[in-house]
Write a protein that holds these residues in place. Structure first.
Motif, PDB file in Angstrom:
ATOM      1  N   GLY A 103       0.818  -1.201   0.000  1.00 53.49           N
ATOM      2  CA  GLY A 103       0.000   0.000   0.000  1.00 53.49           C
ATOM      3  C   GLY A 103       0.855   1.256   0.000  1.00 53.49           C
ATOM      4  O   GLY A 103       0.551   2.241  -0.694  1.00 53.49           O
ATOM      5  N   VAL A 120      -5.704   1.230  -1.029  1.00 54.52           N
ATOM      6  CA  VAL A 120      -4.681   0.808  -0.077  1.00 54.52           C
ATOM      7  C   VAL A 120      -5.341   0.122   1.110  1.00 54.52           C
ATOM      8  O   VAL A 120      -6.264   0.650   1.722  1.00 54.52           O
ATOM      9  CB  VAL A 120      -3.797   1.996   0.385  1.00 54.52           C
ATOM     10  CG1 VAL A 120      -2.852   2.406  -0.735  1.00 54.52           C
ATOM     11  CG2 VAL A 120      -4.625   3.192   0.823  1.00 54.52           C
ATOM     12  N   PRO A 123      -2.164   0.562   4.802  1.00 49.51           N
ATOM     13  CA  PRO A 123      -0.865   1.081   4.368  1.00 49.51           C
ATOM     14  C   PRO A 123      -0.068   1.651   5.538  1.00 49.51           C
ATOM     15  O   PRO A 123      -0.580   1.803   6.648  1.00 49.51           O
ATOM     16  CB  PRO A 123      -1.258   2.194   3.395  1.00 49.51           C
ATOM     17  CG  PRO A 123      -2.534   2.729   3.984  1.00 49.51           C
ATOM     18  CD  PRO A 123      -3.261   1.511   4.514  1.00 49.51           C
TER      19      PRO A 123
END
Length: 248
Positions: A103, A120, A123
């Motif tokens: 991510g 993502v 992340p």
């Protein structure tokens, strides 16, 4: 396998129509193509888009890296491998879908290249102290538990895969790692998905993206840990396909 700069990368390419932006999946710190557990193929089917997942060097069946990773390995991957892979495979303005370290790579790549969107899952944009405790626990499981044996089923070189992640995150020089100043260059739409029981990171990461990115950012919080796509696959797939459906 595809060769870039003399090194071979494992990848899985699910065909899709050329009139929709393709998806590029970027795995977590200990992941690979296989460790997506077919989730990328599910999203390909549900979204009707071409989907590619690849294994970074030292992961899955990809070649080992030429040298140990540096503190800037995620930025390096975003600046070199991601655009080169997109060019080699004909992925024009892809939607980047990244989990954990993947991510982060997706965010950094989106800040520097033309993409249609970014998804993502858990992340990282900075280092949180409690996350380092979980990473130390993973080191113990690898050195004295059964984690190495389990990783050997999915990686040709489990030591390279593990050390390339764990050693960097626990290096003293990594304590001050912070990429929040890079997020302002992201103009494409972003979907951030974060579990509320993630031992590797809090909502500060997706919130930082929402606060700093120049484009629109949506956040989906789920009642799960670090791998929403494996722990709550239906909810995660629904959020991603809804995001993709709204893209131009």
């Amino acid at each position: 396998m595809i060769e870039l700069d003399g090194l071979r990368y494992e990848y899985d390419d699910v065909p899709g129509p050329p009139d929709r932006a393709p998806l590029l999946f970027l795995h977590e710190g200990l992941g690979s193509v296989g460790l997506w557990r077919g989730f990328h193929r599910r999203i390909a089917e549900e979204s009707g888009r071409r989907t590619v997942a690849y294994s970074r060097l030292g992961h899955g069946r990809s070649d080992p890296p030429r040298s140990p990773r540096s503190v800037g390995f995620m930025a390096d991957e975003a600046a070199t491998v991601v655009p080169e892979l997109c060019t080699a495979l004909g992925l024009d303005r892809p939607v980047l879908v990244g989990h954990s370290d993947g991510g982060t790579i997706a965010l950094l790549a989106a800040a520097a290249m033309s993409v249609s969107g970014v998804v993502v899952l858990a992340p990282h944009v900075l280092v949180e102290g409690f996350a380092l405790e979980a990473i130390r626990a993973a080191r113990d499981a690898f050195e004295t538990g059964d984690l190495r044996d389990r990783m050997a089923r999915h990686h040709d070189d489990p030591d390279a895969a593990f050390r390339g992640w764990n050693d960097v995150w626990l290096a003293p020089a990594f304590r001050d790692w912070d990429v929040r100043d890079r997020l302002g260059a992201i103009t494409a739409p972003v979907l951030g998905i974060q579990g509320d029981k993630d031992p590797y990171g809090s909502e500060v990461h997706v919130r930082s993206v929402a606060e700093r990115a120049a484009g629109p950012v949506g956040i989906t919080e789920l009642h799960c840990g670090h791998s929403p796509h494996l722990e709550l696959p239906d909810e995660t797939a629904a959020a991603i396909t809804a995001f993709l459906a709204d893209l131009p």
